[in-house]
Enzyme design. Structure first.
Site, PDB file in Angstrom:
ATOM      1  N   ASP A  90      -8.759  -2.268  -8.469  1.00  0.00           N
ATOM      2  CA  ASP A  90      -7.920  -1.123  -8.124  1.00  0.00           C
ATOM      3  C   ASP A  90      -7.434  -1.332  -6.691  1.00  0.00           C
ATOM      4  O   ASP A  90      -8.156  -1.085  -5.729  1.00  0.00           O
ATOM      5  CB  ASP A  90      -8.709   0.181  -8.263  1.00  0.00           C
ATOM      6  CG  ASP A  90      -7.847   1.396  -7.933  1.00  0.00           C
ATOM      7  OD1 ASP A  90      -6.681   1.210  -7.519  1.00  0.00           O
ATOM      8  OD2 ASP A  90      -8.349   2.529  -8.091  1.00  0.00           O
ATOM      9  N   LYS A 125       0.670   3.709  -3.934  1.00  0.00           N
ATOM     10  CA  LYS A 125       0.822   3.905  -2.492  1.00  0.00           C
ATOM     11  C   LYS A 125       1.904   3.002  -1.855  1.00  0.00           C
ATOM     12  O   LYS A 125       3.072   3.320  -1.972  1.00  0.00           O
ATOM     13  CB  LYS A 125      -0.536   3.806  -1.803  1.00  0.00           C
ATOM     14  CG  LYS A 125      -1.468   4.918  -2.345  1.00  0.00           C
ATOM     15  CD  LYS A 125      -2.704   5.209  -1.569  1.00  0.00           C
ATOM     16  CE  LYS A 125      -3.370   6.478  -2.091  1.00  0.00           C
ATOM     17  NZ  LYS A 125      -4.658   6.319  -2.712  1.00  0.00           N
ATOM     18  N   TYR A 138     -12.978   5.784  -5.681  1.00  0.00           N
ATOM     19  CA  TYR A 138     -12.080   6.752  -6.322  1.00  0.00           C
ATOM     20  C   TYR A 138     -10.953   5.976  -6.990  1.00  0.00           C
ATOM     21  O   TYR A 138     -10.383   5.060  -6.404  1.00  0.00           O
ATOM     22  CB  TYR A 138     -11.501   7.707  -5.279  1.00  0.00           C
ATOM     23  CG  TYR A 138     -10.494   8.692  -5.838  1.00  0.00           C
ATOM     24  CD1 TYR A 138     -10.899   9.729  -6.688  1.00  0.00           C
ATOM     25  CD2 TYR A 138      -9.140   8.591  -5.525  1.00  0.00           C
ATOM     26  CE1 TYR A 138      -9.977  10.639  -7.202  1.00  0.00           C
ATOM     27  CE2 TYR A 138      -8.217   9.506  -6.024  1.00  0.00           C
ATOM     28  CZ  TYR A 138      -8.632  10.526  -6.855  1.00  0.00           C
ATOM     29  OH  TYR A 138      -7.725  11.433  -7.353  1.00  0.00           O
TER      30      TYR A 138
END
Ligand SMILES: *Cc1c(COP(=O)(O)O)cnc(C)c1O
Length: 426
Positions: A238, A266, A143
């Site tokens: 990522d 994050k 994702y």
């Protein structure tokens, strides 16, 4: 008596689609009522009914120091008192950029954004602008946020172009995304053999953390690096989830493979909205205002958000921080494994740094197909048993879990004891 969580959820559903502002929060896959949280402190969160839980979600990764760490809260309050936003440069952004480039040697230039989605979307546009190519390679189960090019699943059969995995994504956009199997170096080589000259970028979660947790095979990452270099494609790691979560130099430091571009989010916001993308100067210099690839944001580099991120990243520099976090996370997995083995429950678990995967299957999965074999009914039973006992895990069998520096020995021991009771009654 109807619980306050239930009341709030019913009220929420009147005005918010599904009652939530991000789908996995809705508890759809595990059933039951989402908990509405009121306070968080250290490893614990308390819901609207006053029930307290040891939290293994940590806001889905950002809260590596635990909830409401005093130094982070103080930094946020101080920044807020000086002004919430200017839409003009501030010194804290410069400090953040310098720190990120110091921590990740693959970053020569970096730009701040407000979410992981923005970071990956922008990195892909940049890779396409830099190479003059359209084709993007991603891996099923990884994702990378919710932009159109990335909400794509594998077509039928190998080496077919992707199909949209969401309504509203034009087939014409999905057509430019090739979806391959994670950890399949041969599949990647075959894709490059056929389409190499058209591939703008390969984007990958170095440790896959959005299909539960899957560790990369070293040969997979090395092959990816070699193929991208040989074909002039941009390799994008990522690290929105893994950045400063699996180690002090991210997953790229842990596995010793250097990407061309990295996306972050994050942890670098410490619970506030901060994302970033950066990498080789030659590529990053193509972004406006230096180059022709457009990218912008009214709240990019927001001083209050950056203050939370900087305070967090500075605390991670304490000697031994990541070793200690990794040890604590491993203790959790070892304890859960022992409890399951004692009661004959089919279960496996592993951790990488401060993230972990729990699997209701006999061995840790290495592929998307294997992770899909996990027993979701068993997971749901575990989830609710643990929730009832005051331990909050992600409400889905296909999410990684997170331990923070605020989780003490006693918290881990208490969670293992609760799991032992759940497995005993299995
Ligand atoms: C969470 C995540 C994103 C998206 O970040 P948001 O801040 O939710 O937009 C992208 N990539 C990975 C690997 C993630 O885990």
């Amino acid at each position: 008596m109807i619980s306050r969580n239930q009341q709030l959820f019913e009220r929420a559903q009147q005005r918010i689609p599904g009652g939530v502002n991000s789908p996995v929060r809705a508890f759809r896959s595990v059933g039951g009522t989402p908990r509405f949280f009121v306070t968080g402190s250290g490893a614990r969160v308390t819901d609207a009914d006053g029930t307290s839980y040891i939290d293994y979600v940590g806001s889905w990764g950002p809260l590596i120091l635990g909830h409401a760490h005093p130094a982070v809260v103080a930094a946020v309050c101080d920044a807020a008192a000086h002004g919430l936003s200017f839409g003009a440069p501030t010194e804290s952004e410069v400090e953040m950029a310098e720190l990120l480039c110091d921590l990740l040697p693959s970053l020569e230039l970096v730009r701040l954004v407000s979410s992981g989605t923005e970071a990956t979307m922008s990195a892909i546009r940049l890779a396409r602008g830099f190479t003059g190519r359209d084709l993007l390679v991603k891996f099923e189960g990884c994702y990378h946020g919710h932009s159109d090019s990335l909400l794509v699943k594998a077509g039928s059969g190998m080496l077919t172009f992707g199909n949209p995995s969401s309504g509203g994504v034009p087939a014409d956009v999905a057509r430019h995304t090739l979806v391959l199997d994670y950890n399949d170096a041969d599949g990647l080589a075959a894709a490059f053999a056929e389409h190499g000259a058209r591939i703008a970028a390969v984007i990958v979660e170095v440790v896959a953390g959005n299909m539960n947790l899957i560790a990369p095979r070293p040969a997979f990452l090395q092959e990816m690096r070699d193929l991208c270099s040989r074909h002039g494609s941009v390799l994008i790691f990522d690290e929105v989830m893994t950045g400063f979560r699996v180690g002090d130099k991210g997953a790229q430091g842990l596995y010793g493979v250097t990407p061309d571009l990295t996306t972050l989010g994050k942890v670098i916001g410490g619970g506030m909205p901060v994302g970033a993308f950066g990498g080789r100067r030659e590529i990053m210099a193509r972004i406006a205002p230096l180059g022709p690839v457009y990218q912008a944001g009214t709240l990019s580099g927001n001083p209050v958000a950056v203050a939370a991120g900087l305070a967090t990243l500075k605390l991670l520099q304490m000697p031994g921080f990541h070793e200690s976090l990794a040890r604590r996370t491993r203790q959790l997995c070892d304890g859960l494994l022992a409890a399951a083995a004692k009661h004959g429950v089919v279960f496996s678990a592993q951790s990488i740094g401060g993230m972990f995967g729990l699997y209701f299957r006999s061995q840790c999965p290495q592929t998307y197909a294997q992770v899909m074999e996990c027993d979701t009914d068993a997971f749901n039973r575990f989830f609710h048993g643990m929730l009832d006992a005051g331990h909050y895990f992600a409400p889905s069998a296909f999410e990684a879990g997170f331990v923070s520096a605020a989780h003490g020995e006693a918290d881990i021991a208490s969670t293992i004891a609760a799991a032992d009771a759940v497995f005993r009654a299995w």
